[in-house]
Design a protein around this motif. Structure first.
Motif, PDB file in Angstrom:
ATOM      1  N   THR A  90       0.850  -1.186   0.000  1.00  0.00           N
ATOM      2  CA  THR A  90       0.000   0.000   0.000  1.00  0.00           C
ATOM      3  C   THR A  90       0.886   1.237   0.000  1.00  0.00           C
ATOM      4  OG1 THR A  90      -0.087   0.286   2.408  1.00  0.00           O
ATOM      5  CG2 THR A  90      -1.674  -1.252   1.425  1.00  0.00           C
ATOM      6  N   ALA A  91       0.277   2.373  -0.310  1.00  0.00           N
ATOM      7  CA  ALA A  91       1.028   3.623  -0.309  1.00  0.00           C
ATOM      8  C   ALA A  91       1.619   3.912   1.066  1.00  0.00           C
ATOM      9  CB  ALA A  91       0.118   4.775  -0.750  1.00  0.00           C
ATOM     10  N   ARG A 131       2.015  -5.147  -7.944  1.00  0.00           N
ATOM     11  CA  ARG A 131       1.416  -3.815  -8.017  1.00  0.00           C
ATOM     12  C   ARG A 131       1.635  -3.101  -9.354  1.00  0.00           C
ATOM     13  NH1 ARG A 131      -0.904  -5.964  -4.747  1.00  0.00           N
ATOM     14  NH2 ARG A 131      -1.343  -5.381  -2.583  1.00  0.00           N
ATOM     15  N   ARG A 323       5.521  10.033  -5.447  1.00  0.00           N
ATOM     16  CA  ARG A 323       4.234  10.724  -5.645  1.00  0.00           C
ATOM     17  C   ARG A 323       3.299   9.881  -6.498  1.00  0.00           C
ATOM     18  NH1 ARG A 323       5.842  14.255  -8.869  1.00  0.00           N
ATOM     19  NH2 ARG A 323       4.972  13.219 -10.704  1.00  0.00           N
ATOM     20  N   PHE A 325       3.166   6.604  -7.078  1.00  0.00           N
ATOM     21  CA  PHE A 325       2.634   5.405  -6.435  1.00  0.00           C
ATOM     22  C   PHE A 325       1.767   5.749  -5.227  1.00  0.00           C
ATOM     23  CE2 PHE A 325       5.874   3.394  -9.019  1.00  0.00           C
ATOM     24  CZ  PHE A 325       5.214   2.261  -9.461  1.00  0.00           C
ATOM     25  N   GLU A 326       2.102   6.788  -4.496  1.00  0.00           N
ATOM     26  CA  GLU A 326       1.241   7.164  -3.371  1.00  0.00           C
ATOM     27  C   GLU A 326      -0.139   7.609  -3.871  1.00  0.00           C
ATOM     28  OE1 GLU A 326       4.028   8.548   0.340  1.00  0.00           O
ATOM     29  OE2 GLU A 326       3.524  10.088  -1.142  1.00  0.00           O
ATOM     30  N   GLU A 327      -0.196   8.188  -5.059  1.00  0.00           N
ATOM     31  CA  GLU A 327      -1.465   8.640  -5.606  1.00  0.00           C
ATOM     32  C   GLU A 327      -2.239   7.539  -6.311  1.00  0.00           C
ATOM     33  OE1 GLU A 327      -0.461  11.866  -8.200  1.00  0.00           O
ATOM     34  OE2 GLU A 327      -0.139  13.288  -6.570  1.00  0.00           O
ATOM     35  N   LEU A 329      -1.599   3.718  -6.045  1.00  0.00           N
ATOM     36  CA  LEU A 329      -1.730   2.360  -5.517  1.00  0.00           C
ATOM     37  C   LEU A 329      -3.126   2.154  -4.908  1.00  0.00           C
ATOM     38  CD1 LEU A 329       1.643   1.364  -3.833  1.00  0.00           C
ATOM     39  CD2 LEU A 329       0.707   0.618  -6.020  1.00  0.00           C
TER      40      LEU A 329
END
Length: 329
Positions: A90-91, A131, A323, A325-327, A329
């Motif tokens: 996860t992020a 992912r 940025r 992947f945090e936005e 995933l």
């Protein structure tokens, strides 16, 4: 400076060594990537691809088994060194691992045919931690077409893209937030993703076709489309994707200066925010100035000399990927 690398084939090499009866330790080995090299290179996160070659003629070769055995390699690495490297699902895992002083490992797939056309298998791959996934490698499959290689010569595949099953996979991957990776995909397939996809996507290890006219690289039109969709592209260190001049000094065509020039072209066409690193380590041969993961600090100076600001260099090294992947995933 922290490093985030979108693609390597280390799991495949570890599996091959194990099958040959000469297993390699992930702690330290003769590959481009091991734990010691990642630490020396100051890595924040390494994406580890489960790579499948559909051209493998080994008796009993099965793409699904190959992918699962490489995923098993990933799981065993994460279990063997829990204080030094940890998986990302996860992020939130990204920053949690960083705060604990751990390198992160993200599981990806290179060759969607390992799912054998089954969306159910695709969902199970996500449950195992995958992912990001390319729909193809270098062979036709039930999902899409790669670039063509008639007589071994690469030419853009502009007529065949995603199949009906490929569009089904695209929709399911987007629903699950598994990143669609267009590296190796045909030109027509790329534009199928642009036309039918709804989420940001990635080209994990592709350079600029304007500078090196290899079909594995992206055209300027592709770069603009990827950027406009909020996507990201990883700079590949493989010489044929960087330069077509065999007379390059010292016969080492993979230099940090050439990588920086591709970064500059990406910036000019699509903006600095879309640039990341996608080494293709342990999937490429030949001499490279970035000999392995421990040498990554060399690239930062070349990027600065090419005119990138310190903020942009940090973006290329890790912040743009973080940025993205945090936005997504």
């Amino acid at each position: 400076m922290k490093v985030w690398d979108l693609h390597c084939d280390t799991l495949s090499e570890l599996r091959k060594a194990e099958h040959a009866g000469r297993p390699k330790s992930f702690a330290q080995n003769d590959l481009h990537i091991d734990l010691e090299k990642l630490q020396k290179g100051d890595y924040l996160l390494q994406c580890f691809a489960a790579f499948v070659n559909l051209g493998d003629k080994t008796p009993g070769a099965d793409p699904l088994v190959t992918a699962l055995e490489e995923i098993d390699q990933f799981k065993r690495i994460m279990a063997a060194y829990p204080e030094k490297i940890a998986p990302v699902y996860t992020a939130a895992d990204i920053r949690r691992n960083a705060a604990a002083g751990k390198i992160s490992g993200m599981l990806t797939i290179e060759e969607g045919a390992c799912c054998k056309g089954s969306v159910g298998v695709l969902r199970r791959m996500y449950e195992l931690g995958v992912r990001m996934m390319t729909l193809t490698w270098n062979h036709e499959n039930e999902l899409a077409s790669p670039q063509r290689t008639p007589g071994g010569v690469l030419v853009p595949q502009t007529e065949k893209g995603l199949t009906g099953k490929g569009f089904e996979f695209l929709a399911e991957m987007e629903r699950m937030h598994m990143i669609v990776d267009v590296s190796h995909l045909s030109d027509k397939g790329f534009w199928d993703i642009v036309e039918h996809g709804t989420r940001p996507f990635a080209a994990s290890h592709s350079n600029c076709r304007a500078l090196a006219p290899h079909t594995r690289n992206l055209t300027d039109e592709m770069i603009r489309a990827l950027s406009e969709r909020g996507g990201i592209a990883g700079l590949n260190y493989y010489a044929p994707f960087l330069d077509t001049d065999p007379t390059h000094p010292e016969n080492c065509r993979s230099t940090v200066e050439l990588i920086a020039k591709h970064a500059a072209h990406y910036k000019q066409v699509g903006g600095a925010q879309m640039i990341a690193l996608g080494s293709d380590f342990d999937g490429i041969d030949g001499p490279h100035q970035l000999e392995n993961a421990a040498f990554l600090p060399l690239l930062a100076d070349a990027l600065r000399k090419e005119g990138f600001t310190e903020d942009e260099v940090e973006g290329i090294y890790y912040r743009n990927a973080m940025r993205f992947f945090e936005e997504n995933l």
